[in-house]
Design a protein around this motif. Structure first.
Motif, PDB file in Angstrom:
ATOM      1  N   LEU A  79       2.611  13.424   7.318  1.00  0.00           N
ATOM      2  CA  LEU A  79       1.421  13.967   8.273  1.00  0.00           C
ATOM      3  C   LEU A  79       1.108  15.317   7.840  1.00  0.00           C
ATOM      4  N   PRO A  80       1.803  16.395   7.559  1.00  0.00           N
ATOM      5  CA  PRO A  80       1.350  17.683   7.015  1.00  0.00           C
ATOM      6  C   PRO A  80       0.401  17.777   6.128  1.00  0.00           C
ATOM      7  N   GLU A  81       0.508  16.876   5.172  1.00  0.00           N
ATOM      8  CA  GLU A  81      -0.307  16.992   3.626  1.00  0.00           C
ATOM      9  C   GLU A  81      -1.402  16.061   3.952  1.00  0.00           C
ATOM     10  N   ALA A  82      -1.264  14.896   4.621  1.00  0.00           N
ATOM     11  CA  ALA A  82      -2.328  13.965   4.546  1.00  0.00           C
ATOM     12  C   ALA A  82      -3.012  14.185   5.633  1.00  0.00           C
ATOM     13  N   GLY A  83      -2.644  14.287   6.954  1.00  0.00           N
ATOM     14  CA  GLY A  83      -3.422  14.636   8.152  1.00  0.00           C
ATOM     15  C   GLY A  83      -3.433  13.523   9.052  1.00  0.00           C
ATOM     16  N   PRO A  84      -3.425  13.573  10.365  1.00  0.00           N
ATOM     17  CA  PRO A  84      -3.367  12.620  11.281  1.00  0.00           C
ATOM     18  C   PRO A  84      -4.597  11.424  11.173  1.00  0.00           C
ATOM     19  N   LEU A  85      -5.543  11.954  10.778  1.00  0.00           N
ATOM     20  CA  LEU A  85      -6.662  11.014  10.685  1.00  0.00           C
ATOM     21  C   LEU A  85      -6.469   9.982   9.453  1.00  0.00           C
ATOM     22  N   ILE A  86      -5.623  10.244   8.785  1.00  0.00           N
ATOM     23  CA  ILE A  86      -5.331   9.377   7.528  1.00  0.00           C
ATOM     24  C   ILE A  86      -3.987   8.525   7.902  1.00  0.00           C
ATOM     25  N   THR A  87      -2.954   9.144   8.213  1.00  0.00           N
ATOM     26  CA  THR A  87      -1.742   8.278   8.720  1.00  0.00           C
ATOM     27  C   THR A  87      -1.859   7.598   9.828  1.00  0.00           C
ATOM     28  N   LEU A  88      -2.358   8.046  10.871  1.00  0.00           N
ATOM     29  CA  LEU A  88      -1.824   7.432  11.973  1.00  0.00           C
ATOM     30  C   LEU A  88      -2.973   6.128  12.390  1.00  0.00           C
ATOM     31  N   PRO A  89      -4.201   6.242  11.846  1.00  0.00           N
ATOM     32  CA  PRO A  89      -4.958   4.797  11.704  1.00  0.00           C
ATOM     33  C   PRO A  89      -3.857   3.722  10.873  1.00  0.00           C
ATOM     34  N   ALA A  90      -3.219   4.480   9.761  1.00  0.00           N
ATOM     35  CA  ALA A  90      -2.686   3.401   8.866  1.00  0.00           C
ATOM     36  C   ALA A  90      -1.414   2.901   9.680  1.00  0.00           C
ATOM     37  N   VAL A  91      -0.610   3.895  10.419  1.00  0.00           N
ATOM     38  CA  VAL A  91       0.458   3.479  11.165  1.00  0.00           C
ATOM     39  C   VAL A  91      -0.125   2.358  12.160  1.00  0.00           C
TER      40      VAL A  91
ATOM     41  N   ALA B  58      -2.647   0.161  12.253  1.00  0.00           N
ATOM     42  CA  ALA B  58      -3.012  -1.166  11.501  1.00  0.00           C
ATOM     43  C   ALA B  58      -1.674  -1.782  11.159  1.00  0.00           C
ATOM     44  N   ALA B  59      -0.976  -1.050  10.224  1.00  0.00           N
ATOM     45  CA  ALA B  59       0.163  -1.688   9.757  1.00  0.00           C
ATOM     46  C   ALA B  59       1.350  -2.123  10.586  1.00  0.00           C
ATOM     47  N   GLY B  60       1.721  -1.103  11.376  1.00  0.00           N
ATOM     48  CA  GLY B  60       2.457  -1.420  12.452  1.00  0.00           C
ATOM     49  C   GLY B  60       2.140  -2.769  13.587  1.00  0.00           C
ATOM     50  N   SER B  61       0.787  -2.920  13.856  1.00  0.00           N
ATOM     51  CA  SER B  61       0.393  -4.093  14.663  1.00  0.00           C
ATOM     52  C   SER B  61       0.533  -5.322  13.696  1.00  0.00           C
ATOM     53  N   ALA B  62       0.246  -5.166  12.454  1.00  0.00           N
ATOM     54  CA  ALA B  62       0.357  -6.314  11.491  1.00  0.00           C
ATOM     55  C   ALA B  62       1.980  -6.824  11.507  1.00  0.00           C
ATOM     56  N   LEU B  63       2.810  -5.642  11.207  1.00  0.00           N
ATOM     57  CA  LEU B  63       4.123  -5.922  10.916  1.00  0.00           C
ATOM     58  C   LEU B  63       4.996  -6.690  12.212  1.00  0.00           C
TER      59      LEU B  63
ATOM     60  N   TRP C 141      -4.760   4.772   2.504  1.00  0.00           N
ATOM     61  CA  TRP C 141      -5.906   3.876   2.780  1.00  0.00           C
ATOM     62  C   TRP C 141      -5.571   2.426   2.394  1.00  0.00           C
ATOM     63  N   LEU C 142      -4.608   2.107   1.348  1.00  0.00           N
ATOM     64  CA  LEU C 142      -4.320   0.770   1.051  1.00  0.00           C
ATOM     65  C   LEU C 142      -3.526  -0.059   2.274  1.00  0.00           C
ATOM     66  N   VAL C 143      -2.610   0.709   2.704  1.00  0.00           N
ATOM     67  CA  VAL C 143      -1.863   0.251   3.757  1.00  0.00           C
ATOM     68  C   VAL C 143      -2.679  -0.173   4.863  1.00  0.00           C
ATOM     69  N   GLU C 144      -3.808   0.913   5.347  1.00  0.00           N
ATOM     70  CA  GLU C 144      -4.391   0.599   6.545  1.00  0.00           C
ATOM     71  C   GLU C 144      -5.426  -0.444   6.351  1.00  0.00           C
ATOM     72  N   THR C 145      -6.208  -0.749   5.064  1.00  0.00           N
ATOM     73  CA  THR C 145      -6.847  -1.954   4.627  1.00  0.00           C
ATOM     74  C   THR C 145      -6.139  -3.453   4.742  1.00  0.00           C
TER      75      THR C 145
END
Length: 379
Positions: free
Chosen positions: A23-35, A37-42, A75-79
C-alpha cells in the motif's frame, strides 16, 4: 469441496495481506481495486462483481500516477479477477439487470489500461494505449462468450436430462400398461367364464374367482414393484426378477386360464433371456386373448441357433390383425404395444415380426443376433 473453499479463502487473505504491504509504495487506487476484484473471484462471490467493477472504474478515473513498476502485478491481478467475475455474470445474464451486471466488469477491464499507461514514466504513446485497450476488450468479449457458451451447455444438459426422464416415464408407463393389461384381460376372461358356469358348477365358479383374485394380486404386485423402482433413494436400483422364470410363469398362468392347448418349447441350453423377451411374450399372449379368443393351440418357443436367440408365440387363428391385432407394418385398430416394443428391441439390435404363418395361424417373433445376457450368465 470444503478444502477448495479453504484454499480460496487462504489465497484471498494472502492477496489482502500483500496489498497492505504494498500500500505505501503502490497506493490505494492500485491495490484496493485489485483486492476487491481478486477477493470477490477467489471467494466465489459473483454478486460482488458489480461493486468490484464500480471500484475499478472509479479508481481509473481518479488515479493520477505515477505508475511505476510496482503497479504491474496489481494490474494483472485486477484484470484476472474482473475476467473471472465476468464468467458467472455472463452465465446468469437474463434481462436488463443481468446484462448490466455483465457490462460493468467488461467495461472495467476495457478501461483499466487507461489507469496505468498514461501515467507511466515516460507515458505510453496513444497508439500503444489503444492497442492495449483493444486487447483488453477482446479478452472481455471472449470471457463473455465463454460464459454464454457455458450457459448454453447447461441448458442443453438440462434438456437432455428432461428428455431422458420423459423417455423413462413413457417406457415405465408402457411397461406398466402391458403387464397390468395382461392380468386384467385374464381377469375379464375368467369373469366371463364364471358367469357361464356359476349356475351349474359352484366349485368351478369358486375356482374361477380364486384365479381372478390371483390375477388381481399380481397386478397389485406389479404396481407396488413399479413404485419401488421409482423410489430410488430408498431402494437404490432394485434387481429385476429373472426374465426366463417370469416368462415361464406367464405361460403357465395363461395355460391355467385358457381353454386352448398352450405349449412352452424351451431350449435347455438357455439359462436366461433378455427382459424384453418376457415383455414380448406377455404382449403376444395378451393379443391372443383379446383378438383370437377362438385359438385352440398356442405355442411359445424360446430357441437358440448358434449365438442367436429367438422367441416366438404362434397360435392357430388365421388373421389376428383383422380383429385389431398388430400387423407387421402397423397396428390397424389395435394398441401400440408391439410397435413400442419393436422400437425398444431395435435399440438392442433385435427385430420383431408379427403376421400370418404359412399354415393358417398367426406368429409374433423376436430375434436377438446374439444372446448377450446368456453369455454373461455363463461367465
Amino acid at each position: 469441496m470444503r478444502s477448495a473453499e479453504v484454499a480460496c479463502g487462504v489465497a484471498a487473505a494472502a492477496v489482502a495481506v500483500a496489498a497492505v504491504v504494498a500500500l505505501p509504495e503502490a497506493g490505494p487506487l492500485i491495490t484496493l481495486p485489485a483486492v476487491a476484484a481478486a477477493g470477490s473471484a477467489l471467494l466465489r462471490r459473483p454478486r460482488w462483481g458489480a461493486w468490484a467493477a464500480v471500484v475499478s472504474v472509479a479508481a481509473t478515473v481518479a488515479y493520477r500516477g505515477p505508475a511505476g513498476n510496482e503497479t504491474g502485478p496489481w494490474w494483472l491481478v485486477e484484470t484476472a479477477g474482473l475476467l473471472t467475475l465476468l464468467v458467472p455474470a455472463a452465465h446468469a445474464a437474463e434481462g436488463r439487470r443481468g446484462w448490466a451486471l455483465c457490462v460493468l466488469p467488461a467495461t472495467a477491464v476495457t478501461v483499466l489500461p487507461l489507469r496505468i499507461t498514461p501515467n507511466l514514466e515516460p507515458p505510453a504513446q496513444p497508439a500503444e494505449t489503444a492497442v492495449i485497450c483493444g486487447l483488453a476488450t477482446i479478452a472481455a468479449l471472449a470471457t463473455l462468450l465463454a460464459g454464454r457458451y457455458l450457459r448454453a451447455l447447461d441448458r442443453r444438459r438440462a434438456g437432455a436430462v428432461a428428455e431422458a426422464r420423459r423417455a423413462q416415464r413413457l417406457a415405465l408407463a408402457r411397461d406398466l400398461h402391458d403387464f397390468v393389461a395382461h392380468e386384467v384381460s385374464g381377469m375379464l376372461t375368467q369373469a366371463q367364464m364364471g358367469q357361464v358356469v356359476a349356475a351349474t358348477d359352484t366349485h368351478q365358479a369358486v375356482a374361477t374367482l380364486l384365479r381372478i383374485e390371483e390375477a388381481g394380486l399380481r397386478a397389485m404386485e406389479t404396481l407396488d414393484r413399479t413404485v419401488r423402482m421409482l423410489d430410488e433413494e430408498t431402494h437404490g436400483g432394485e434387481c429385476e426378477q429373472p426374465a426366463l422364470a417370469e416368462l415361464a410363469a406367464v405361460v403357465a398362468r395363461f395355460r391355467e386360464g385358457s381353454a386352448a392347448q398352450v405349449e412352452l418349447d424351451l431350449d435347455p441350453r438357455i439359462r436366461e433371456v433378455p427382459t424384453l423377451a418376457h415383455r414380448m411374450v406377455t404382449e403376444a399372449l395378451t393379443n391372443v386373448r383379446r383378438h383370437a379368443p377362438g385359438a385352440t393351440r398356442i405355442r411359445v418357443a424360446v430357441r437358440r441357433t448358434g449365438r442367436a436367440l429367438s422367441v416366438s408365440v404362434v397360435n392357430d387363428v388365421r388373421d389376428i390383425s383383422a380383429s385389431g391385432g398388430d400387423a407387421p407394418t402397423g397396428l390397424p385398430g389395435g394398441g401400440r404395444g408391439l410397435a413400442a416394443l419393436r422400437a425398444r428391441l431395435a435399440a438392442e439390435a433385435a427385430t420383431l415380426t408379427a403376421g400370418p404363418t404359412g399354415t393358417g395361424g398367426w406368429q409374433t417373433a423376436a430375434k436377438w443376433p446374439d444372446s448377450r445376457i446368456e453369455r454373461r450368465t455363463a461367465q
